[in-house]
Design an enzyme around this catalytic site. Structure first.
Site, PDB file in Angstrom:
ATOM      1  N   THR A  58       0.817  -1.216   0.000  1.00  0.00           N
ATOM      2  CA  THR A  58       0.000   0.000   0.000  1.00  0.00           C
ATOM      3  C   THR A  58       0.848   1.261   0.000  1.00  0.00           C
ATOM      4  O   THR A  58       0.358   2.328  -0.373  1.00  0.00           O
ATOM      5  CB  THR A  58      -0.933   0.021   1.230  1.00  0.00           C
ATOM      6  N   SER A 153      13.196  -6.486   6.496  1.00  0.00           N
ATOM      7  CA  SER A 153      13.827  -5.204   6.167  1.00  0.00           C
ATOM      8  C   SER A 153      15.288  -5.111   6.559  1.00  0.00           C
ATOM      9  O   SER A 153      15.742  -4.115   7.116  1.00  0.00           O
ATOM     10  CB  SER A 153      13.043  -4.034   6.771  1.00  0.00           C
ATOM     11  N   ASP A 204       9.603   0.539   4.721  1.00  0.00           N
ATOM     12  CA  ASP A 204      10.657  -0.069   5.525  1.00  0.00           C
ATOM     13  C   ASP A 204      11.583   0.974   6.132  1.00  0.00           C
ATOM     14  O   ASP A 204      11.935   0.909   7.317  1.00  0.00           O
ATOM     15  CB  ASP A 204      11.464  -1.044   4.672  1.00  0.00           C
TER      16      ASP A 204
END
Length: 424
Positions: A58, A153, A204
């Site tokens: 998103t 991440s 991230d």
């Protein structure tokens, strides 16, 4: 880069700040000579990996995301240089990575001009220079307990650690405010997109630089928002409710530069263009059916419509979870996590069998909800679990993987932790 530490019980280890700093300094000493302990020109900075509670794919659609920072961090011992050379060493990689900043982004950023894991770090320095900051070369050594390739991440942790390091050693004054840290986020995103070649959004890096201990971070990626509206902290106190967030590293390799992630992003951008919208955020739940009907003539296989349905419903689910979190209704978050996974599996088509198995096994063992986290195509899942059920969920997931003939997964608990900053 190699694997990070897993203990004998299959849990990813999170180092203390002192241990992480010691490890990074030891790598620095081996790579660049001497003993950097006590050297005033060498410091250690660190940045966390992240889990995303909900809001997947998103960010690049101007939507909502809800991450927290992990206690697992990447540590960078760094010494500035008087020239533009960047030399890098890592406990997770062989040899020395070296480049000149003049060669980074040499093709206008499109190709990056450099390759390999060092592009993520050198790219941050290049992006800060592109933004007008006086940043030079540096020697740096890395050690990390952020699980690599687990969709947690690890690359953003690298970028964020070197971003706060360069901010400090060059006196840029960005790390002390949300607005300044947002500039570091922008530089880190440019490093990943333009230099490392991964077409990710800003989730991230925002999580690694802006999350705070004890909180989740509601990120709104609509263009032009001031920092205080882009990043809104929310209390995330699962322990008070007798709950925990359990991450399952499926060991299915997670890669963002193999074209699948970029293809999903391109399909979303094409759908928005066909709908005459700046982004899919402009298509709310009420307008979803009309948008899907408008796409039908351009979408014979239904792919664009599935992508749009996921993005619109995922942003709505994230808004609903944020309201539940504000109310402290943590248990009610579980079903929305599971619904998110179903959407990612069926509409966005980014799960793999290992992710689906981990989610199904977690829920079957009593988790309140579970979902994949990160970009997909491998990596990790999250399960919202009662404290008393953690061991049972771990055992059931482990048994399910063994029954399927898969490599044993690894686990970690994900309490909301501190952002990037100086460690030593």
């Amino acid at each position: 880069m190699g694997a990070q530490p897993v203990d004998d019980a299959g849990w990813h280890v999170a180092w203390s700040p002192a241990e992480g700093a010691r490890r990074a300094r030891d790598v620095f000493a081996r790579a660049f000579g001497g003993d950097p302990a006590g050297d005033p020109v060498v410091g250690v900075w660190s940045a966390p990996g992240r889990v995303n509670l909900i809001g997947e794919h998103t960010d690049y659609n101007a939507g909502l995301c809800l991450p927290t920072a992990l206690p697992h961090r990447t540590y960078v011992a760094l010494r500035p240089r008087t020239d533009d050379v960047v030399r890098l060493a890592s406990a997770q990689a062989d040899g020395l990575w070296e480049a000149d900043l003049a060669d980074v982004g040499a093709d206008g950023g499109a190709a990056g001009g450099v390759s390999g894991w060092g592009a993520y770090l050198a790219g941050v320095a290049w992006a800060l220079r592109e933004a007008g900051h006086a940043v030079g070369g540096f020697d740096a050594a890395v050690d990390s307990c952020v699980p690599f390739g687990a969709s947690l991440s690890s690359s953003a942790a690298l970028e964020s650690a070197v971003a706060v390091a360069l901010d400090d050693v060059h006196g840029l004054g960005l790390g002390g405010s949300v607005a300044g840290r947002s500039r570091l986020v922008e530089a880190s995103v440019r490093a990943e997109n333009d230099v490392a070649g991964a077409a990710t959004g800003g989730l991230d890096q925002s999580a690694s630089l802006l999350c705070r201990a004890g909180e989740a971070l509601l990120l709104d990626f609509r263009a032009g928002l001031p920092p205080e509206e882009h990043a809104v902290p929310l209390p995330w106190d699962l322990a008070s409710a007798g709950l925990a967030l359990l991450a399952v590293d499926t060991r299915a390799p997670h890669r963002l530069v193999d074209g699948q992630y970029a293809a999903r992003r391109a399909s979303c951008e094409r759908a928005a263009a066909l709908l005459g919208r700046d982004s899919l955020r402009d298509v709310g739940p009420v307008a979803l059916d009309d948008a899907l009907a408008a796409l039908a003539p351009h979408d014979p296989d239904g792919v664009l419509r599935r992508r749009v349905r996921h993005v619109v419903t995922e942003t709505a689910r994230t808004a609903d979870v944020a309201e539940l979190v504000r109310a402290g209704a943590y248990e009610q978050v579980g079903p929305l996590m599971t619904a998110s996974h179903v959407s990612l599996r069926d509409d966005f088509e980014v799960t793999v069998p290992e992710l689906d198995l981990a989610v199904d096994a977690s829920v079957a063992a009593g988790a309140l909800g579970a979902r994949m986290t990160g970009g997909g195509f491998g990596g990790s899942t999250l399960a919202l679990v009662r404290d008393v059920d953690v061991d049972a969920v771990v055992a059931h997931v482990r048994a399910a993987f063994a029954d399927a003939g898969l490599a044993a997964p690894a686990f970690l608990l994900a309490p909301p932790s501190a952002p990037a900053g100086r460690t030593d």
